[in-house]
Design a protein around this motif. Structure first.
Motif, PDB file in Angstrom:
ATOM      1  N   PHE A 160      42.896  51.855  58.219  1.00 32.17           N
ATOM      2  CA  PHE A 160      44.009  51.559  57.325  1.00 32.17           C
ATOM      3  C   PHE A 160      45.272  51.345  58.157  1.00 32.17           C
ATOM      4  CE2 PHE A 160      40.911  53.829  54.926  1.00 32.17           C
ATOM      5  CZ  PHE A 160      40.994  53.362  53.625  1.00 32.17           C
ATOM      6  N   VAL A 161      46.152  50.493  57.647  1.00 32.76           N
ATOM      7  CA  VAL A 161      47.443  50.302  58.308  1.00 32.76           C
ATOM      8  C   VAL A 161      48.216  51.617  58.214  1.00 32.76           C
ATOM      9  CG1 VAL A 161      49.603  49.001  58.355  1.00 32.76           C
ATOM     10  CG2 VAL A 161      47.470  47.863  57.704  1.00 32.76           C
ATOM     11  N   ARG A 162      48.730  52.041  59.322  1.00 35.46           N
ATOM     12  CA  ARG A 162      49.414  53.331  59.373  1.00 35.46           C
ATOM     13  C   ARG A 162      50.673  53.333  58.511  1.00 35.46           C
ATOM     14  NH1 ARG A 162      52.715  55.633  64.537  1.00 35.46           N
ATOM     15  NH2 ARG A 162      53.486  57.552  63.583  1.00 35.46           N
ATOM     16  N   ALA A 179      47.140  52.195  69.673  1.00 35.43           N
ATOM     17  CA  ALA A 179      48.533  51.742  69.733  1.00 35.43           C
ATOM     18  C   ALA A 179      49.384  52.339  68.627  1.00 35.43           C
ATOM     19  CB  ALA A 179      48.585  50.220  69.652  1.00 35.43           C
ATOM     20  N   GLY A 180      48.756  53.028  67.681  1.00 39.31           N
ATOM     21  CA  GLY A 180      49.509  53.665  66.612  1.00 39.31           C
ATOM     22  C   GLY A 180      49.749  52.810  65.396  1.00 39.31           C
ATOM     23  N   LEU A 181      49.097  51.640  65.308  1.00 41.32           N
ATOM     24  CA  LEU A 181      49.301  50.763  64.162  1.00 41.32           C
ATOM     25  C   LEU A 181      48.275  50.976  63.054  1.00 41.32           C
ATOM     26  CD1 LEU A 181      50.293  47.372  65.837  1.00 41.32           C
ATOM     27  CD2 LEU A 181      51.776  49.125  64.851  1.00 41.32           C
ATOM     28  N   LEU A 182      47.088  51.464  63.413  1.00 42.38           N
ATOM     29  CA  LEU A 182      46.046  51.742  62.429  1.00 42.38           C
ATOM     30  C   LEU A 182      45.631  53.205  62.524  1.00 42.38           C
ATOM     31  CD1 LEU A 182      43.589  48.690  62.754  1.00 42.38           C
ATOM     32  CD2 LEU A 182      45.498  48.955  61.155  1.00 42.38           C
ATOM     33  N   VAL A 183      45.076  53.708  61.438  1.00 40.70           N
ATOM     34  CA  VAL A 183      44.468  55.034  61.432  1.00 40.70           C
ATOM     35  C   VAL A 183      43.077  54.890  60.837  1.00 40.70           C
ATOM     36  CG1 VAL A 183      46.629  56.306  61.266  1.00 40.70           C
ATOM     37  CG2 VAL A 183      45.488  55.570  59.179  1.00 40.70           C
ATOM     38  N   SER A 184      42.164  55.758  61.248  1.00 38.99           N
ATOM     39  CA  SER A 184      40.804  55.711  60.718  1.00 38.99           C
ATOM     40  C   SER A 184      40.521  56.958  59.903  1.00 38.99           C
ATOM     41  CB  SER A 184      39.780  55.586  61.857  1.00 38.99           C
ATOM     42  OG  SER A 184      39.850  56.701  62.719  1.00 38.99           O
ATOM     43  N   HIS A 185      39.760  56.780  58.833  1.00 39.38           N
ATOM     44  CA  HIS A 185      39.347  57.891  57.985  1.00 39.38           C
ATOM     45  C   HIS A 185      37.821  57.882  57.898  1.00 39.38           C
ATOM     46  CE1 HIS A 185      43.462  58.688  56.796  1.00 39.38           C
ATOM     47  NE2 HIS A 185      43.610  57.424  56.439  1.00 39.38           N
ATOM     48  N   GLU A 229      47.366  49.842  53.584  1.00 38.04           N
ATOM     49  CA  GLU A 229      46.342  48.882  53.163  1.00 38.04           C
ATOM     50  C   GLU A 229      45.091  49.016  54.035  1.00 38.04           C
ATOM     51  OE1 GLU A 229      45.894  44.076  52.213  1.00 38.04           O
ATOM     52  OE2 GLU A 229      47.803  44.926  52.874  1.00 38.04           O
ATOM     53  N   ARG A 230      43.924  48.916  53.394  1.00 34.40           N
ATOM     54  CA  ARG A 230      42.666  49.024  54.115  1.00 34.40           C
ATOM     55  C   ARG A 230      42.397  47.744  54.898  1.00 34.40           C
ATOM     56  NH1 ARG A 230      36.979  48.192  52.848  1.00 34.40           N
ATOM     57  NH2 ARG A 230      35.712  49.597  54.132  1.00 34.40           N
ATOM     58  N   VAL A 231      41.942  47.924  56.137  1.00 36.67           N
ATOM     59  CA  VAL A 231      41.573  46.803  56.987  1.00 36.67           C
ATOM     60  C   VAL A 231      40.048  46.721  56.964  1.00 36.67           C
ATOM     61  CG1 VAL A 231      41.687  45.830  59.313  1.00 36.67           C
ATOM     62  CG2 VAL A 231      43.615  47.138  58.421  1.00 36.67           C
ATOM     63  N   ALA A 232      39.511  45.879  56.113  1.00 35.99           N
ATOM     64  CA  ALA A 232      38.071  45.794  55.898  1.00 35.99           C
ATOM     65  C   ALA A 232      37.405  44.988  57.010  1.00 35.99           C
ATOM     66  CB  ALA A 232      37.778  45.170  54.537  1.00 35.99           C
ATOM     67  N   GLU A 233      36.559  45.636  57.793  1.00 33.11           N
ATOM     68  CA  GLU A 233      35.915  44.962  58.923  1.00 33.11           C
ATOM     69  C   GLU A 233      35.099  43.754  58.477  1.00 33.11           C
ATOM     70  OE1 GLU A 233      33.595  47.675  61.190  1.00 33.11           O
ATOM     71  OE2 GLU A 233      35.193  49.180  61.303  1.00 33.11           O
ATOM     72  N   SER A 234      34.373  43.890  57.386  1.00 27.25           N
ATOM     73  CA  SER A 234      33.495  42.806  56.945  1.00 27.25           C
ATOM     74  C   SER A 234      34.288  41.572  56.528  1.00 27.25           C
ATOM     75  CB  SER A 234      32.615  43.275  55.782  1.00 27.25           C
ATOM     76  OG  SER A 234      33.415  43.696  54.686  1.00 27.25           O
TER      77      SER A 234
END
Length: 238
Positions: free
Chosen positions: A78-80, A66-72, A38-43
């Motif tokens: 996004f949640v890993r 920490a390995g919980l999120l990844v960035s694209h 799931e995308r973690v929307a900053e706004s």
């Protein structure tokens, strides 16, 4: 992010924002409110917290480390997601750490100092299993194991365990029923206590190896089943 009408988070005071946001995002991931992929929307998060996007972005970077999120690139955080083989590797590393930690606790004479707390945690697990509070039970379960690792006196063990614990808890949160008899799983922790009280390092290591081995087989097996179902249907099951 969730499309629910009610905000997922409440506004925060402006002290230590990034750390507090990171903590709340972690809780959302571990509890299953934020799903793998799931995308973690900053706004959206910034609006719900009542802050600017800067501390949200910093919090996301902390969770990426920490390995919980990844960035694209150009897409955000996004949640890993994790597959069965990766999860199996996590359990293998956890086994190496906890097996030796159990032996060190016995060797260093630390058992009596923690035994009452360990028993209390087991009782909490049993109570939560009876109330079908799986996520909370998983959290207390990991606290039980963390206390043993912490008491081993090896700070490197503890640092690695803490990172693994969040990943394992986040993964198991997406499975509705990990164990057929969660109450029995909770009570099986008494076998670890008995081994610690034996004063035998080898027995303590063996008890921990068996305990984590059962969990590894069950949880990883469940993930492999989910992956097989996804492959057949073309869509996620959890």
């Amino acid at each position: 992010m969730s499309s629910k009408s009610e905000p997922l988070f409440q506004p925060l005071a402006r002290d230590a924002l990034s750390q507090r946001i990171a903590r709340m995002l972690t809780d959302a991931i571990v509890s299953g409110k934020l799903k793998p992929g799931e995308r973690v929307a900053e706004s959206v998060i910034a609006r719900e917290f009542g802050v600017s996007r800067a501390p949200v972005r910093e919090a996301a970077r902390l969770l990426e480390s920490a390995g919980l999120l990844v960035s694209h690139a150009n897409r955000g955080f996004f949640v890993r997601t994790i597959d069965a083989e990766d999860l199996d590797s996590l359990y293998e590393l956890r086994l190496c750490i906890e097996r030796e930690a159990a032996g060190r606790v016995v060797r260093e004479g630390k058992v009596e100092a923690i035994i009452d707390r360990l028993r209390d945690q087991i009782e909490d697990m049993v109570g939560m299993s009876e109330e079908n509070q799986l996520i909370l039970q998983i959290g207390v379960d990991l606290q039980f194991h963390r206390l043993i690792v912490e008491s081993s006196g090896n700070k490197r063990f503890l640092a690695v365990f803490d990172k693994l614990a969040w990943e394992i808890q986040a993964c198991t949160a997406m499975i509705e029923t990990v164990f057929d008899e969660p109450g029995l799983v909770a009570r099986n922790h008494y076998l670890i206590i008995d081994a610690l009280l034996s004063g035998d390092e080898a027995e303590a290591r063996a008890a921990m190896e068996y305990h984590i081995g059962v969990a590894r087989e069950t949880v990883v097996g469940r993930f492999r089943t989910l992956e097989a179902e996804e492959a057949q249907t073309g869509g996620p099951k959890a």
